[in-house]
Design a protein around this motif. Sequence first.
Motif: not given
Length: 251
Positions: A13-35
């Motif tokens: 979603r126009n963000r760098n997966l390995h840089r921008d989400f390295c400190k995120s939980s899987w749940f946060e990424v899941y919700l970001f993918g949906i919304t």
Amino acid sequence: MGAAVAHDPVMFRNRNLHRDFCKSSWFEVYLFGITGRIFSDRELRVLNAMWIFTSYPDPRIWNNRIAALAGTVRSTGALALGAAIAISEAEIYGGKPIFRAVNVLQNARKWVESDNHLDDFLTRELKEHRKIPGFGRPKAVGDERIQPLLGLLEATGYQSGVHIDLAFAIEKSLRDGRWRFRMNYAGLVAAVCADLGFSAQEAYLYSIAGFLAGFLPCYIDAIEHPLGSFFPMRCARINYEGPEPRSWDAA
């Protein structure tokens, strides 16, 4: 939505997966993918708990039963999860009622905000569909998940909102009327999701994995017992009309 090309940054979603989400939980990424949204810690706590409160590891429950049946025939964990998730929606349970409950709440909100009476909206819905998604529960009175979730909503400051308040107003109208319906878990989850800005489709997609934590314990328990030994009903419930039990002489 994204792209993955060898040696290039993986875009999510126009963000760098390995840089921008390295400190995120899987749940946060899941919700970001949906919304496409980043949720606050308080919001994540509520959204995560709504999954936890409906993760029942009981193989008698319809979707858990599929996971256990997969285990008892020695299918794989992936197939057990896939089949159990696939069966986790129907007309009266799982994801579809949440989708429809969000729609009903949003439509009811528009109706009331146009200076119409809520009872008239409910009468129209019941006349057309004979039910209000998110209200009533087959074969049970009340819902044991409601109070724990209400307690968490109060602790996090989300106990009141336009759609939550509307859901309780609908429950009062239905309970006081001849229908005697009470709000079920899908109704409260739908109200919380609507107040957090979810569309009906987003709430449905969020809810898909809400039962998942209960699947694998059922699968594991089944594979730890003899092959084919899991049966989800008591033998006494079977209306057997075949031959009577027979004794066998030792050879």
